[in-house]
Design a protein around this motif. Structure first.
Motif, PDB file in Angstrom:
ATOM      1  N   GLY A 199       0.788  -1.214   0.000  1.00  0.00           N
ATOM      2  CA  GLY A 199       0.000   0.000   0.000  1.00  0.00           C
ATOM      3  C   GLY A 199       0.819   1.261   0.000  1.00  0.00           C
ATOM      4  O   GLY A 199       2.039   1.244  -0.240  1.00  0.00           O
ATOM      5  N   ASN A 200       0.153   2.376   0.262  1.00  0.00           N
ATOM      6  CA  ASN A 200       0.785   3.689   0.218  1.00  0.00           C
ATOM      7  C   ASN A 200       0.360   4.537   1.405  1.00  0.00           C
ATOM      8  O   ASN A 200      -0.808   4.518   1.808  1.00  0.00           O
ATOM      9  N   LEU A 201       1.309   5.269   1.963  1.00  0.00           N
ATOM     10  CA  LEU A 201       1.035   6.252   2.994  1.00  0.00           C
ATOM     11  C   LEU A 201       1.725   7.559   2.607  1.00  0.00           C
ATOM     12  O   LEU A 201       2.827   7.531   2.075  1.00  0.00           O
ATOM     13  N   VAL A 202       1.083   8.665   2.885  1.00  0.00           N
ATOM     14  CA  VAL A 202       1.750   9.962   2.816  1.00  0.00           C
ATOM     15  C   VAL A 202       2.116  10.332   4.245  1.00  0.00           C
ATOM     16  O   VAL A 202       1.242  10.447   5.107  1.00  0.00           O
ATOM     17  N   ILE A 203       3.406  10.472   4.511  1.00  0.00           N
ATOM     18  CA  ILE A 203       3.907  10.752   5.851  1.00  0.00           C
ATOM     19  C   ILE A 203       4.376  12.202   5.902  1.00  0.00           C
ATOM     20  O   ILE A 203       5.203  12.623   5.090  1.00  0.00           O
ATOM     21  N   THR A 204       3.852  12.950   6.854  1.00  0.00           N
ATOM     22  CA  THR A 204       4.229  14.354   7.025  1.00  0.00           C
ATOM     23  C   THR A 204       4.814  14.534   8.415  1.00  0.00           C
ATOM     24  O   THR A 204       4.178  14.201   9.414  1.00  0.00           O
ATOM     25  N   TYR A 205       6.041  15.058   8.471  1.00  0.00           N
ATOM     26  CA  TYR A 205       6.711  15.300   9.754  1.00  0.00           C
ATOM     27  C   TYR A 205       6.305  16.678  10.259  1.00  0.00           C
ATOM     28  O   TYR A 205       6.480  17.680   9.576  1.00  0.00           O
ATOM     29  N   THR A 206       5.748  16.723  11.455  1.00  0.00           N
ATOM     30  CA  THR A 206       5.194  17.968  11.982  1.00  0.00           C
ATOM     31  C   THR A 206       6.033  18.570  13.104  1.00  0.00           C
ATOM     32  O   THR A 206       5.760  19.691  13.541  1.00  0.00           O
ATOM     33  N   GLY A 207       7.049  17.867  13.586  1.00  0.00           N
ATOM     34  CA  GLY A 207       7.873  18.407  14.665  1.00  0.00           C
ATOM     35  C   GLY A 207       9.015  17.479  15.015  1.00  0.00           C
ATOM     36  O   GLY A 207       9.153  16.383  14.477  1.00  0.00           O
ATOM     37  N   GLY A 208       9.892  17.948  15.916  1.00  0.00           N
ATOM     38  CA  GLY A 208      11.015  17.150  16.355  1.00  0.00           C
ATOM     39  C   GLY A 208      12.219  17.265  15.442  1.00  0.00           C
ATOM     40  O   GLY A 208      12.204  17.963  14.421  1.00  0.00           O
ATOM     41  N   THR A 209      13.288  16.554  15.794  1.00  0.00           N
ATOM     42  CA  THR A 209      14.526  16.637  15.026  1.00  0.00           C
ATOM     43  C   THR A 209      14.378  16.078  13.620  1.00  0.00           C
ATOM     44  O   THR A 209      15.053  16.523  12.694  1.00  0.00           O
ATOM     45  N   MET A 210      13.471  15.115  13.435  1.00  0.00           N
ATOM     46  CA  MET A 210      13.287  14.542  12.107  1.00  0.00           C
ATOM     47  C   MET A 210      12.700  15.573  11.152  1.00  0.00           C
ATOM     48  O   MET A 210      13.111  15.669   9.991  1.00  0.00           O
ATOM     49  N   ALA A 211      11.757  16.368  11.632  1.00  0.00           N
ATOM     50  CA  ALA A 211      11.179  17.412  10.780  1.00  0.00           C
ATOM     51  C   ALA A 211      12.235  18.447  10.412  1.00  0.00           C
ATOM     52  O   ALA A 211      12.293  18.919   9.272  1.00  0.00           O
ATOM     53  N   ALA A 212      13.104  18.782  11.382  1.00  0.00           N
ATOM     54  CA  ALA A 212      14.163  19.750  11.112  1.00  0.00           C
ATOM     55  C   ALA A 212      15.125  19.212  10.063  1.00  0.00           C
ATOM     56  O   ALA A 212      15.576  19.940   9.165  1.00  0.00           O
ATOM     57  N   THR A 213      15.449  17.921  10.154  1.00  0.00           N
ATOM     58  CA  THR A 213      16.338  17.300   9.177  1.00  0.00           C
ATOM     59  C   THR A 213      15.702  17.275   7.796  1.00  0.00           C
ATOM     60  O   THR A 213      16.357  17.551   6.787  1.00  0.00           O
ATOM     61  N   MET A 214      14.410  16.947   7.747  1.00  0.00           N
ATOM     62  CA  MET A 214      13.721  16.915   6.458  1.00  0.00           C
ATOM     63  C   MET A 214      13.660  18.293   5.824  1.00  0.00           C
ATOM     64  O   MET A 214      13.723  18.418   4.596  1.00  0.00           O
ATOM     65  N   ARG A 215      13.559  19.319   6.639  1.00  0.00           N
ATOM     66  CA  ARG A 215      13.506  20.680   6.087  1.00  0.00           C
ATOM     67  C   ARG A 215      14.797  21.031   5.366  1.00  0.00           C
ATOM     68  O   ARG A 215      14.805  21.859   4.452  1.00  0.00           O
ATOM     69  N   GLN A 216      15.906  20.388   5.760  1.00  0.00           N
ATOM     70  CA  GLN A 216      17.164  20.596   5.052  1.00  0.00           C
ATOM     71  C   GLN A 216      17.071  20.090   3.618  1.00  0.00           C
ATOM     72  O   GLN A 216      17.841  20.509   2.753  1.00  0.00           O
ATOM     73  N   LEU A 217      16.122  19.184   3.384  1.00  0.00           N
ATOM     74  CA  LEU A 217      15.917  18.642   2.042  1.00  0.00           C
ATOM     75  C   LEU A 217      14.808  19.376   1.303  1.00  0.00           C
ATOM     76  O   LEU A 217      14.400  18.969   0.221  1.00  0.00           O
ATOM     77  N   GLY A 218      14.304  20.448   1.911  1.00  0.00           N
ATOM     78  CA  GLY A 218      13.298  21.252   1.249  1.00  0.00           C
ATOM     79  C   GLY A 218      11.897  20.696   1.310  1.00  0.00           C
ATOM     80  O   GLY A 218      11.017  21.115   0.545  1.00  0.00           O
ATOM     81  N   THR A 219      11.634  19.731   2.202  1.00  0.00           N
ATOM     82  CA  THR A 219      10.297  19.155   2.313  1.00  0.00           C
ATOM     83  C   THR A 219      10.117  18.577   3.700  1.00  0.00           C
ATOM     84  O   THR A 219      11.087  18.265   4.391  1.00  0.00           O
ATOM     85  N   THR A 220       8.884  18.444   4.130  1.00  0.00           N
ATOM     86  CA  THR A 220       8.602  17.777   5.410  1.00  0.00           C
ATOM     87  C   THR A 220       7.656  16.599   5.218  1.00  0.00           C
ATOM     88  O   THR A 220       7.134  16.048   6.190  1.00  0.00           O
ATOM     89  N   SER A 221       7.432  16.214   3.971  1.00  0.00           N
ATOM     90  CA  SER A 221       6.565  15.063   3.720  1.00  0.00           C
ATOM     91  C   SER A 221       7.165  14.167   2.656  1.00  0.00           C
ATOM     92  O   SER A 221       8.024  14.591   1.879  1.00  0.00           O
ATOM     93  N   MET A 222       6.710  12.935   2.637  1.00  0.00           N
ATOM     94  CA  MET A 222       7.174  11.985   1.630  1.00  0.00           C
ATOM     95  C   MET A 222       6.101  10.924   1.450  1.00  0.00           C
ATOM     96  O   MET A 222       5.215  10.753   2.285  1.00  0.00           O
ATOM     97  N   GLN A 223       6.201  10.219   0.348  1.00  0.00           N
ATOM     98  CA  GLN A 223       5.312   9.096   0.089  1.00  0.00           C
ATOM     99  C   GLN A 223       6.042   7.811   0.443  1.00  0.00           C
ATOM    100  O   GLN A 223       7.197   7.611   0.063  1.00  0.00           O
ATOM    101  N   ALA A 224       5.383   6.948   1.194  1.00  0.00           N
ATOM    102  CA  ALA A 224       5.936   5.633   1.521  1.00  0.00           C
ATOM    103  C   ALA A 224       5.118   4.578   0.787  1.00  0.00           C
ATOM    104  O   ALA A 224       3.886   4.599   0.837  1.00  0.00           O
ATOM    105  N   ARG A 225       5.800   3.689   0.076  1.00  0.00           N
ATOM    106  CA  ARG A 225       5.123   2.626  -0.661  1.00  0.00           C
ATOM    107  C   ARG A 225       5.639   1.274  -0.165  1.00  0.00           C
ATOM    108  O   ARG A 225       6.852   1.035  -0.123  1.00  0.00           O
ATOM    109  N   TYR A 226       4.717   0.407   0.200  1.00  0.00           N
ATOM    110  CA  TYR A 226       5.067  -0.878   0.797  1.00  0.00           C
ATOM    111  C   TYR A 226       4.750  -2.015  -0.169  1.00  0.00           C
ATOM    112  O   TYR A 226       3.637  -2.116  -0.684  1.00  0.00           O
ATOM    113  N   LEU A 227       5.762  -2.858  -0.418  1.00  0.00           N
ATOM    114  CA  LEU A 227       5.608  -4.037  -1.245  1.00  0.00           C
ATOM    115  C   LEU A 227       6.048  -5.258  -0.442  1.00  0.00           C
ATOM    116  O   LEU A 227       6.689  -5.115   0.600  1.00  0.00           O
ATOM    117  N   PRO A 228       5.742  -6.475  -0.903  1.00  0.00           N
ATOM    118  CA  PRO A 228       6.053  -7.662  -0.105  1.00  0.00           C
ATOM    119  C   PRO A 228       7.533  -7.852   0.223  1.00  0.00           C
ATOM    120  O   PRO A 228       7.862  -8.425   1.263  1.00  0.00           O
TER     121      PRO A 228
END
Length: 312
Positions: A94-123
């Motif tokens: 399946g698929n999830l849209v993950i958005t980081y809203t706080g904490g050190t992970m959100a700060a790190t993601m902001r260095q990449l110019g985004t705070t969200s990503m798509q996660a896709r799960y396969l077997p």
């Protein structure tokens, strides 16, 4: 972007994306749009908590998929929300849209110019789709592939556990958790998002869950217990809300880790929804282990398991 920053982001995403999928399924109880429905019908309030949970557990296998909406906080490391559709007929997909809203992970993601990503799960693997800034540092490729076998090698006992959960979990782990704990009680009846539900709760041991709900060896379980202890993970409270067919509507898990308190709230709906999770194009995908090699790191070495090494 520094090489260590890129590694730290990719490594952190490996853990977070796996946890998002496993937790979204792990906190789920049952489902189905009539398919595989619970045997107790509208009598959830007239049966014992154990009987109601066993009905919910059994109905899960026929559900196949559900729409998931969740929020998660893990101490000072991160807070995030996830929304999407997951299936579990043959491993997690399946698929999830993950958005980081706080904490050190959100700060790190902001260095990449985004705070969200798509996660896709396969077997056999899960994929994280990053932003354009990351792609410029990865030869123009937007997706990172995390193979489950690689995850097990890179993450030690905890990686082996995540691999096991991602490949074998069904969305009734919270129900199994309460049943296995021997500590489950009916709290009462409540209305959740317009649905009449019955609320059940209990306290569970995380290490005991791994022992009872995984295929890990004795050595892997011992290693996992050590890592859980070092992370400050012990017991957690689990609350679930079932509708009048003993199908899960909501689940909440709370506990404590070394970086602070963690909590997850998840809502489930639209059981039996169609799940589409095509494999991302190889030309637009960078494998995590290859990414490490390109940065002069050896997959499986201690500082690649979590991506949390110090920057330089």
């Amino acid at each position: 972007m520094k090489r260590t920053t890129m590694r730290r982001v990719a490594g952190s995403i490996a853990v977070v994306t796996a946890l998002s999928g496993a937790a979204a399924c792990g906190a789920s109880g049952s489902g189905g749009s009539g398919k595989g429905a619970g045997t107790s019908g509208g009598s959830a309030t007239r049966v014992s908590p154990v009987a109601a949970l066993r009905s919910a557990e059994k109905s899960t296998d026929g559900a196949d998929s559900a729409r998931v909406e969740s929020t998660t906080t893990m101490g000072s490391m991160m807070s995030m929300k996830a929304d999407g559709v997951l299936g579990w007929h043959d491993g997690l997909t399946g698929n999830l849209v993950i958005t980081y809203t706080g904490g050190t992970m959100a700060a790190t993601m902001r260095q990449l110019g985004t705070t969200s990503m798509q996660a896709r799960y396969l077997p056999d693997a899960y994929y994280a789709r990053m932003g354009e800034q990351f792609a410029r540092q990865a030869g123009g490729k937007h997706w990172i592939r995390y193979g489950y076998e690689d995850l097990a090698r890179l993450g030690g006992s905890s990686g082996a556990y995540l691999k096991d959960q991602m490949q074998n979990t069904t969305p009734n782990q919270s129900v199994k958790l309460l049943l296995a704990s021997g500590d489950v009680k009916k709290v009462g009846t409540e209305r959740v998002r317009g649905v009449d539900t019955t609320h059940y709760a209990g306290t569970v041991d995380v290490g005991d869950l791994a022992r009872k709900n995984s295929d890990l060896s004795a050595g892997q379980l011992a290693g996992l217990k050590k890592q859980l202890t070092q992370a400050g993970v012990g017991t957690e409270t689990v609350d679930i809300w079932l509708n009048d067919k003993n199908l899960l509507v909501k689940a909440v898990e709370k506990g404590t880790i070394a970086s602070g308190e963690y909590a997850q709230t998840a809502y489930y709906s639209d059981y039996g929804v169609k799940v589409s999770a095509p494999k991302p194009p190889a030309s637009d995908t960078e494998d995590f282990k290859d990414l490490l090699k390109k940065q002069g790191l050896t997959p499986g070495s201690g500082d690649t398991s979590t991506g949390s090494g110090s920057s330089s």
